[in-house]
Design an enzyme around this catalytic site. Structure first.
Site, PDB file in Angstrom:
ATOM      1  N   SER A  22      -1.199   7.993  -2.581  1.00 23.43           N
ATOM      2  CA  SER A  22      -0.290   9.071  -2.218  1.00 23.43           C
ATOM      3  C   SER A  22      -1.056  10.389  -2.092  1.00 23.43           C
ATOM      4  O   SER A  22      -2.002  10.473  -1.314  1.00 23.43           O
ATOM      5  CB  SER A  22       0.831   9.155  -3.248  1.00 23.43           C
ATOM      6  N   HIS A  77       6.467   2.414  -1.734  1.00 22.13           N
ATOM      7  CA  HIS A  77       5.413   3.419  -1.675  1.00 22.13           C
ATOM      8  C   HIS A  77       4.095   2.830  -2.155  1.00 22.13           C
ATOM      9  O   HIS A  77       3.996   2.356  -3.281  1.00 22.13           O
ATOM     10  CB  HIS A  77       5.826   4.601  -2.557  1.00 22.13           C
ATOM     11  N   ASP A 115       7.248   2.902   4.037  1.00 24.20           N
ATOM     12  CA  ASP A 115       6.987   3.745   2.868  1.00 24.20           C
ATOM     13  C   ASP A 115       7.826   5.016   2.987  1.00 24.20           C
ATOM     14  O   ASP A 115       7.743   5.719   3.990  1.00 24.20           O
ATOM     15  CB  ASP A 115       5.498   4.095   2.828  1.00 24.20           C
TER      16      ASP A 115
END
Length: 523
Positions: A238, A493, A465
């Protein structure tokens, strides 16, 4: 995470990303995380209580002492070793003072390649906590081949941290609602964010102007040298992909094996990121609704479009009349949205959303939504907060980039976002007010986003995602000269450790053996 509502929410990818792999996997295993432990230390490693041998390689002029410092490890938690490493307050002034970085590791169980630094996202996610939670789920080959090193970036948690409000005032700040469709509501939201920024400045001091991503990437190079490695090997998720890509841009010649999972296109402006993530969460919510309606006991009726409108109805009711709970707290619209959004990071968490929506629709109460929102915000049952992820999220984001706070510009952008994501777009709009009154300027970019000369970098994207939309992974792979793109076709995610063996094997083959995946590999 990335939300840019009337305030930034806790970590995820640069506008959101919360603990990246954090929320995705952690919520589903919330009750068992305390039992996770690290692996057995290798016999040929530096014993706890003794220092790692620093290489000192690559130190900028004036910062040699940081690169050549000894790292003294002591046993901590269960089966881990911890250390505190000194870093400069400012990477532009070696005489400005020092801060501390918290570091934790598990030692390689076999022949060691080197250290593998990990970052779970945010900005504001704790790499130390992430290592403790994820150590048992990291692949055996990684644990055999690397010292796995988690660290709290500058400003985060156990490192010298950003501080803003006390618990009670922070609790209020995180639950406030504003009607952003009116000028009065927009002004009130900006005033709230300005007060938060002023408190951060008062309680943090000069550190607040030095927690940008570039400074954290420079810390990683210092850690590389202090740990005795010639190259940086790294697994970032991320927002951690932004941190890794920034490192590659700053230090391409020292970039080793980098895996960037749940990637963020480094070329995007803040408004583009908000719009992209709004659509990402809209699509993830739609996938949830479709799945829910296909099973028994779903509280959402009719078509998928009907179900989406019913979810929006739950959120709108919370604005008009907050949901009561089994405590003395109520669920505002802001908290209700956090409660919905946090479950979308991993499809394993969808049943929790069903429970929360069923309670809100059938009973008119929000106890489950409040539980989920508190998990998102790292709020403990006693009203304290387990981390400073919200504070760090604000500080890093406001130094890395800002949206236009002009009211007319924000309203035009909001109309576009809400048209593209009618159910949740509101919560990704008006991001310009979040940093409009931040007391420090945006950090000047000092690197080439293409990272020319870097070793192969593996970029990973998940097709649905919510927090880091797949198109962002495509963008990062296009932006980085040496990138290859690996795709996981699925929900949730990030991909490593929560997708399938095709993904895990490809990434571990690269990190352990140096075998670069075929560009375009799809699993």
């Amino acid at each position: 995470m990335i939300f840019t509502h009337h305030r930034p929410s806790p970590p995820s990818a640069r506008s959101n990303g919360r603990r990246t792999a954090g929320v995705a996997a952690v919520l589903a295993t919330l009750l068992v995380l305390a039992g996770c432990t690290g692996g057995a230390p290798a016999k040929d490693q530096t014993p706890a209580g003794q220092a790692s041998s620093a290489s000192g390689d690559g130190a900028p002029e004036g910062f040699e002492k940081f690169y050549s410092q000894d790292v003294v490890w002591t046993e901590c938690r269960t089966d881990f070793e911890c250390a505190t490493v000194a870093a400069p307050l400012s990477w532009s002034d070696p005489d400005a003072g020092e801060i501390e970085l918290a570091v934790m590791r598990t030692r390689a169980g076999g022949d060691k390649i080197g250290s593998l630094l990990i970052n779970p996202g945010g900005p504001g996610g704790s790499g130390v906590d992430y290592l403790e939670a994820a150590a048992a789920t990291l692949g055996d080959r990684l644990r055999e081949s690397y010292d796995i090193v988690g660290f709290d970036p500058r400003g985060v948690r156990d490192s010298t941290e950003v501080r803003c409000y006390g618990d009670a005032k922070k609790d209020q700040y995180l639950s406030e609602d504003f009607d952003l469709s009116t000028d009065e509501g927009l002004a009130a939201a900006r005033e709230s964010n300005a007060a938060w920024a002023a408190a951060c400045a008062e309680n943090t001091g000069e550190l607040l102007g030095n927690v940008d991503t570039q400074s954290a990437a420079k810390d990683m190079d210092m850690l590389r040298a202090a740990l005795g490695d010639d190259e940086l090997h790294y697994l970032g998720a991320s927002y951690g992909t932004s941190l890794g890509a920034t490192y590659a841009g700053l230090f391409p010649e020292r970039t080793g094996r980098l895996v960037l999972d749940g990637a963020i296109d480094p070329r995007l402006e803040d408004g583009e990121m908000s719009a992209g993530q709004a659509v990402g969460f809209e699509n993830a919510l739609r996938a949830y609704v479709d799945d829910c309606q296909g099973g028994a006991g779903c509280p959402l009726t009719g078509s998928v479009d009907d179900g989406m409108q019913q979810v929006r109805g739950v959120l709108d009711q919370a604005l008009e009349r907050p949901y009561p709970t089994d405590s003395d707290r109520e669920v505002t619209q802001t908290l209700a949205f956090y409660g919905v959004a946090v479950t979308l990071y991993d499809e394993q968490n969808w049943p929790l959303l069903t429970q929360a929506l069923e309670e809100a629709i059938d009973k008119g109460t929000g106890t489950m939504l409040l539980f989920l929102a508190d998990f998102y915000n790292d709020r403990n049952a006693d009203g304290s907060f387990a981390t400073n992820s919200t504070e760090a999220f604000s500080a890093v984001n406001c130094l890395d980039g800002r949206s236009d706070p002009d009211v007319e510009a924000m309203r035009a952008e909001a109309a576009e976002i809400e048209a593209a994501a009618p159910t949740v777009g509101t919560f990704f709009s008006y991001g310009g007010i979040s940093c409009a009154d931040w007391p420090y300027p945006v950090a000047e970019q000092q690197y080439d986003v293409a990272a020319p000369g870097a070793a192969p970098i593996v970029v990973v994207g998940t097709t649905n995602d919510p927090a880091t939309p797949y198109v962002w992974a495509e963008g990062m792979a296009e932006a980085l000269d040496s990138a290859v793109l690996v795709t996981y076709e699925g929900e949730g995610h990030t991909a490593y450790g929560r997708s399938n063996s095709c993904i895990d094997d490809a990434l571990e083959d690269y990190l352990v053996d140096g075998t670069v995946p075929e560009d375009g590999l799809t699993c």
